[in-house]
Each structure stands twice: as C-alpha cells, then as structure tokens.
Write an enzyme that holds these catalytic residues in place. Sequence first.
Site, PDB file in Angstrom:
ATOM      1  N   ASP A  11       0.878  -1.166   0.000  1.00 30.58           N
ATOM      2  CA  ASP A  11       0.000   0.000   0.000  1.00 30.58           C
ATOM      3  C   ASP A  11       0.916   1.217   0.000  1.00 30.58           C
ATOM      4  OD1 ASP A  11      -2.025   1.890   0.533  1.00 30.58           O
ATOM      5  OD2 ASP A  11      -3.126   0.426   1.744  1.00 30.58           O
ATOM      6  N   ASP A  45      -2.831   4.685  -2.702  1.00 31.11           N
ATOM      7  CA  ASP A  45      -3.760   5.432  -1.865  1.00 31.11           C
ATOM      8  C   ASP A  45      -4.205   6.741  -2.549  1.00 31.11           C
ATOM      9  OD1 ASP A  45      -4.861   5.546   0.934  1.00 31.11           O
ATOM     10  OD2 ASP A  45      -3.781   7.448   0.948  1.00 31.11           O
ATOM     11  N   GLU A  83      -6.735   3.701  -5.663  1.00 29.31           N
ATOM     12  CA  GLU A  83      -7.912   4.118  -4.900  1.00 29.31           C
ATOM     13  C   GLU A  83      -8.350   5.483  -5.409  1.00 29.31           C
ATOM     14  OE1 GLU A  83      -9.442   4.999  -0.363  1.00 29.31           O
ATOM     15  OE2 GLU A  83      -7.527   5.747  -1.052  1.00 29.31           O
ATOM     16  N   HIS A 107     -10.701  -1.305   5.112  1.00 30.28           N
ATOM     17  CA  HIS A 107     -10.389  -0.734   6.434  1.00 30.28           C
ATOM     18  C   HIS A 107     -11.023   0.638   6.644  1.00 30.28           C
ATOM     19  CE1 HIS A 107      -7.759   1.088   3.582  1.00 30.28           C
ATOM     20  NE2 HIS A 107      -7.409   2.001   4.458  1.00 30.28           N
ATOM     21  N   ASP A 108     -11.701   1.178   5.646  1.00 28.19           N
ATOM     22  CA  ASP A 108     -12.361   2.480   5.786  1.00 28.19           C
ATOM     23  C   ASP A 108     -13.879   2.364   5.844  1.00 28.19           C
ATOM     24  OD1 ASP A 108      -9.913   3.870   5.588  1.00 28.19           O
ATOM     25  OD2 ASP A 108     -10.035   3.907   3.404  1.00 28.19           O
TER      26      ASP A 108
HETATM   27  C1  GLC Z   1      -7.262   6.368   1.985  1.00 30.58           C
HETATM   28  C2  GLC Z   1      -7.048   5.291   3.004  1.00 30.58           C
HETATM   29  C3  GLC Z   1      -7.461   5.813   4.339  1.00 30.58           C
HETATM   30  C4  GLC Z   1      -6.614   7.013   4.665  1.00 30.58           C
HETATM   31  C5  GLC Z   1      -6.670   8.053   3.565  1.00 30.58           C
HETATM   32  C6  GLC Z   1      -5.572   9.065   3.712  1.00 30.58           C
HETATM   33  O1  GLC Z   1      -8.589   6.680   1.799  1.00 30.58           O
HETATM   34  O2  GLC Z   1      -7.713   4.127   2.637  1.00 30.58           O
HETATM   35  O3  GLC Z   1      -7.387   4.853   5.346  1.00 30.58           O
HETATM   36  O4  GLC Z   1      -7.048   7.586   5.863  1.00 30.58           O
HETATM   37  O5  GLC Z   1      -6.504   7.493   2.296  1.00 30.58           O
HETATM   38  O6  GLC Z   1      -4.321   8.514   3.437  1.00 30.58           O
END
Ligand code: GLC
Length: 554
Positions: free
Chosen positions: A97, A198, A254, A328-329
């Site tokens: 990640d 990310d 993402e 995880h979010d």
């Molecule tokens: C993404 C991650 C999240 C994080 C954010 C900032 O959305 O999945 O957990 O807080 O980015 O890095």
Amino acid sequence: MNAQWKKSTIYQIYPKSFYDSNGDGIGDIQGIISKLSYLADLGVDYLWITPMYKSPQYDNGYDIADYYAIDPMYGTMDDFDELVTKAHEKGLKIMMDIVVNHTSTEHQWFQEAKKDLTNKYRNYYIWKNGKGVSEPTNWQSKFGGSAWAKTPETEEYYLHLFDERQADLNWENEELRKEIYKMMRWWLEKGVNGFRLDVVNLLSKSHDFKDDTLENAQADGRKYYTDGPKIHMYLQEMNREVFAKFPGTLTAGEMSSTTIEQCIEYTKPENKELDMVFNFHHLKVDYLKLEKWSNAKVDYKQLKELICTWQKGMQTGNGWNALFLSNHDQPRAISRFVNPQKYHFEGATMLAIMMSALQGTPYIYQGEEFGMLNPEFTEISEYRDIEAINHYDILQKKGFSKDETLEILRLKSRDNSRTPLQWNNTQNAGFTTGIPWINVGKNYRNINAAEDEKSAKSIRKFYQKLIALRKTESLLMTGEFEYIQTAPEIFAYNRIGVDEQLLVIVNLSEKGQPIPIIADNIGMNEIILSNYRQVDIPSKLMPYEALIIKKTKR
Ligand code: GLC
Ligand code: CA
C-alpha cells in the site's frame, strides 16, 4: 484480456489488527507470517497489506514518515523480507500500500521544508499565503475542518487534504516525482508484486487555488483536485518509470469521488496507467444527501443501479474494476447490508456471490471470509480513528445529541472494520495475549475463524469454492455483463459468452421472493454455485438466496 491477474482474488490485511505475535497488543509482520498457511488455504492470490512504513500512526500508517523503513511496532526490514520470501513460497504475492499524495509532517522532507521559504524541500509540498486572517481557500479536510494549516516558522499555509499531520506533496515538482518513482522501484526490487495506490486521483491539484463556491454539500474544494488536470500524465509517467520496468507488477488505484469516464482512462490498457480502480459510489447508498455521518437506511435499488452503471460503463470503455464491499475504511459489509442476526451465513455468502461474479477483480477484507461484524462500540473512549474522534465533536457542534452522535459513529466509523481479527473464542479472540490496541468486537465468542471452520455452514469454505470457481470458470473473467430487470429485492445479471452464459440471481432481502423468469428452455441449466442448494433450480428464492446458473446452448 488474458492477464492472469484477472482471475485472481486479493485479500486485504490490516496488519495492526491481523495477528499479534509478541503480545504487545499490536498485530505485526511475524503475525502475518504465522498465518500464511491460513491465507494460502483460502485460495487467494495476492495479499494487499495496508501501510507498515515508519509512521507516527496518526492515521494508522497512512501518514508515512519514512518510505524506506518498517515501523518498529510491526517488526524489522528483515521480517518484511522474510514475509515476502515465505509468501512467495506459498504462491502468495504481495501488494504494498503506497501513499504518495501526502506524507507525515514528521517526514524528513517536511521537517526541512517548513524551516524557511528557500529550503531545498520547500517545493516538495504545497504552500500558499492566507487571505489576511483566513486560510488561502475554503477547502475542507476529508477528516473535518480546514484543509490548510500553518507552521510557526513562516507565514504560509500548507495544504493537507487529510489530517493536519498529513501534508500534501507537490506533484508539479519533477524532483519530487523522481524521488517517489525511485522509492517505488526500490520496493519492487525487494520482490513485492504490486501496489495499491492510496487516493491516487488526488495527486494533481489545479493551479488556481480558489474558494469553492458551489451551493451544495460538497463545496469543499474537491472539484479542484479530484482527477486533476495532470493526473493522467503523472500516472503514465509512473507507469513508464516504475511499473513497466518490472513486468507483471499489479496496480490498483484508490479513487476518491471519481467518474466512470476517468476510471476508464486510468485502466484501459492502451493508456498504460493502472490495472484497476476502486471507486466508492456504491458504498454511499446509506448516506443522507451525500453525508456519510448520518443514520440512513441502505437504498438497495440505488446499490444495484450503481453497480450496473459501473459494470456497463467500464466494460464499454475497456476499463477494469476492483470489486469490494469492505475495506479498512468501511463498516463491516455484513452488518451494513444484511440481517446477520437471523441470516449470518446466507447474508454473507449472498454478498460474496453478488460481488465476485461481476466483471473485475474481487477483494476480501480480513475477517470477511468468516463473516466478521461491526464491534458495536458504545463509548467514545473505544474509538481510535482520528476521523471518528474528530466527528464526535463536529456532529455535536452541529446539534446532534451525544447519543445520536454515538449511534452514527457505531454505524459509520472506520473503526468498525479495524478491530482485531477474531481467530477463536479464547481471550481477546486469540488475537493477542496482551491488551489489544483497540477493543475486540463483543460478538467474538460466536463469530470467529475457528467456530466458522467447525460449522456445517462455513462462510470460509464457501469463499474457497468461489475463489476456485474464478480460476476455472472463464466467463467470470470474460463474460459480457448484462443487467436483468427484476423486482427491487432481487439483483440478477448475466455474464454472456459465445455458447454459454452465467446467470447470477441474488435475493437482497430476508424474505422469500418469487424467482424471476429465467428459463429460455434452450439447452441446459446447471447450478454451479449456490448458498442453499445444489441441484434443482427453485421456483422461489429463500432469504438471501444466491445462485450462479450456467446455461449451455445445446
Ligand atoms: C485512503 C485510506 C485511508 C486514509 C486516507 C488518507 O482513503 O484508505 O485509510 O485515511 O486514504 O491517506
Ligand atoms: Ca505485536
């Protein structure tokens, strides 16, 4: 279209909560190593592990202080190398990640940059003057509050789209970009097999830093940096400089608040950017007027429509989706979309079929394979996530009572998916012999991996079948997606090939439903996977029943 990875299933590990090998209450690399057989046995191909780099952990590792170091709480670089080797021995690939939109303010670059206006690293970040006493723009941090903060050394503000301690990197700066590519190559040289990038569609900020004056709930500045002007240029450059040098590198981006058109551009092979993307539109179906921090029921019709629109759109444009309901979010999908009290197995497996038979690459989030649920926290002291803690105050300032606020947090907090993996029914669910960094879910005595394994209705065993099916049934990869109109409670679609097709029917409700008309009497209909029955196609669907039927023309 023959890319091997398209048949793969990816398992997401949140290391902090996966397995603690040394009793300090925090999951670690040796913990992951000790469970590799469990993962290989499930049949997954890749492990996406959320950030384990050195970090002050204000955002659980998404605030990286050193891209070249493992955080001591997870172990050492030797442990990491051992993980890569041992995973490979078991046929498991590793997806890192990587967070390149921002770093921790404790990163050495930021520590230098903040010193004065002329520092070599100043231009690694985004600095602007304020307007008199106020911030440069009205942009909002995704975790609440202004997206701008000042350091005491100079009068300028730096941009942070997330927490104040996560400063956004300046991708306009070529030197910075080169540093990032070098670092990514370094990890690939170590033997990692891919990256989950990310919030990668936020890298390119538009030049005019203006106030966002749109009269809607999202007047937070996102239109100035989401899928920004140079994003495709950056990703193509990253592909040339990093991925192309290591053929076979798998990449998943993402995407925050993106569009289908953009996601096609990100993933269509001829653009040479990324392999697949995560989008989140289908996970906003229980938001009230775009507001996550609300208590709204799931709109299943919207869920179906969004999934279909993305399936068709990405298919037409030759893009590729990451398929997921959990990470995880997000709160636990089973708590969110079905009634787990009455239909734990049926609900969990229905969701699994619904997602995994779509076009794209499916993801399983740790614990999802045996049906983990939200932990049902009742006190603010149980929460650890910065976003939840910020919103505890924000919501009460907006006028919600303390109880209403806690109820919204109970439903929506990211901590819902971050509690320790429930391995068995011993103390702390077998996650640690120490005190876990976050409370274990209250339901762990009944819901845990060991219990599931013993059960005649094992969710994990069902996932094994589903994962194996993706390898043998090529229509799951290549079949053309076609939506079938049905009653709102039912979601049905085809995956069409030349002489055969798959028909997927799921009952989204906990009530029996008449089965939609599907028989066309041409050829043979055979159930290849179901969470209720093996042989005859039913005339009525049971609660949360899900079927994959193969039709062969004769
Ligand atoms: C993404 C991650 C999240 C994080 C954010 C900032 O959305 O999945 O957990 O807080 O980015 O890095
Ligand atoms: Ca530990």
